[in-house]
Enzyme design. Sequence first.
Site, PDB file in Angstrom:
ATOM      1  N   LYS A  28       0.829  -1.209   0.000  1.00 41.66           N
ATOM      2  CA  LYS A  28       0.000   0.000   0.000  1.00 41.66           C
ATOM      3  C   LYS A  28       0.866   1.263   0.000  1.00 41.66           C
ATOM      4  O   LYS A  28       0.492   2.275  -0.578  1.00 41.66           O
ATOM      5  CB  LYS A  28      -0.940   0.004   1.207  1.00 41.66           C
ATOM      6  CG  LYS A  28      -2.109  -0.951   1.062  1.00 41.66           C
ATOM      7  CD  LYS A  28      -2.996  -0.937   2.284  1.00 41.66           C
ATOM      8  CE  LYS A  28      -3.737   0.377   2.372  1.00 41.66           C
ATOM      9  NZ  LYS A  28      -4.719   0.391   3.468  1.00 41.66           N
ATOM     10  N   SER A  46       7.507 -15.499  -1.583  1.00 40.39           N
ATOM     11  CA  SER A  46       6.582 -16.475  -1.020  1.00 40.39           C
ATOM     12  C   SER A  46       7.406 -17.698  -0.632  1.00 40.39           C
ATOM     13  O   SER A  46       8.453 -17.574  -0.009  1.00 40.39           O
ATOM     14  CB  SER A  46       5.488 -16.809  -2.038  1.00 40.39           C
ATOM     15  OG  SER A  46       4.578 -17.734  -1.510  1.00 40.39           O
ATOM     16  N   TYR A  60       2.721 -21.413   9.046  1.00 35.78           N
ATOM     17  CA  TYR A  60       3.595 -20.952   7.963  1.00 35.78           C
ATOM     18  C   TYR A  60       2.873 -21.060   6.623  1.00 35.78           C
ATOM     19  O   TYR A  60       2.865 -20.118   5.829  1.00 35.78           O
ATOM     20  CB  TYR A  60       4.891 -21.772   7.948  1.00 35.78           C
ATOM     21  CG  TYR A  60       5.840 -21.370   6.850  1.00 35.78           C
ATOM     22  CD1 TYR A  60       6.611 -20.222   6.968  1.00 35.78           C
ATOM     23  CD2 TYR A  60       5.958 -22.127   5.691  1.00 35.78           C
ATOM     24  CE1 TYR A  60       7.484 -19.838   5.961  1.00 35.78           C
ATOM     25  CE2 TYR A  60       6.823 -21.751   4.679  1.00 35.78           C
ATOM     26  CZ  TYR A  60       7.592 -20.606   4.815  1.00 35.78           C
ATOM     27  OH  TYR A  60       8.445 -20.232   3.815  1.00 35.78           O
ATOM     28  N   LYS A  64       1.844 -18.163   3.818  1.00 39.06           N
ATOM     29  CA  LYS A  64       2.341 -18.168   2.439  1.00 39.06           C
ATOM     30  C   LYS A  64       1.210 -18.344   1.429  1.00 39.06           C
ATOM     31  O   LYS A  64       1.261 -17.775   0.337  1.00 39.06           O
ATOM     32  CB  LYS A  64       3.429 -19.225   2.257  1.00 39.06           C
ATOM     33  CG  LYS A  64       4.702 -18.907   3.031  1.00 39.06           C
ATOM     34  CD  LYS A  64       5.241 -17.523   2.680  1.00 39.06           C
ATOM     35  CE  LYS A  64       6.524 -17.193   3.417  1.00 39.06           C
ATOM     36  NZ  LYS A  64       7.049 -15.870   3.047  1.00 39.06           N
TER      37      LYS A  64
END
Length: 190
Positions: A28, A46, A60, A64
């Site tokens: 943003k 990622s 986790y 992701k």
Amino acid sequence: MGILEAATDEQIRRQFEVNVFGLINMTKAIVPHFRSNKEGLLINISSMGGKVTFPTMSLYHSNKFAVEGFSEALSYELASQNIKVKLIEPGAIHTDFGGRSMEFFFNESLTDYKQFTAAFLGKLAEMEKDPAYASSPELVAETIYQATTDGTSQLRYVVGEDAKTLIKMKDNLGDEEYMKNVTQHFSLLR
């Protein structure tokens, strides 16, 4: 990493604050700059863990998967502004990720998981001894450079043979067969 029941609310929130909300807030912050320049490139890191899953890593993976969904959906809206979004999806990488960044959730009172956790951690330790288990950090850097300079609109860049193999396996086998293979590989059946 660890059994979800053992994770505190603080641990769960901290992981999402860093991996998901931090990424969203940074995005943003930079998008108005890119818009004013009439172009831009966002590269989000990622993991193969955003496409495939393993035991004891639900937090986790959920982080992701969120990065994957956010980046893919965002790519549509930002393409209208000549801004590209790219995802780097590394597999296991020879870094200190497990020592420096990994926090293991454990609760001694959760004895029902003891056999399950021991089987998984034992198999994971065995895999980590294999020199071919992980790729070099340089390979990740080269892939980021490629994503930055290739001039394409390609969204995903998979890094490492383990990631390529596992993502392809899940794509080819489907969810149920993939999960069955992971369960068998880590000897998780009682």
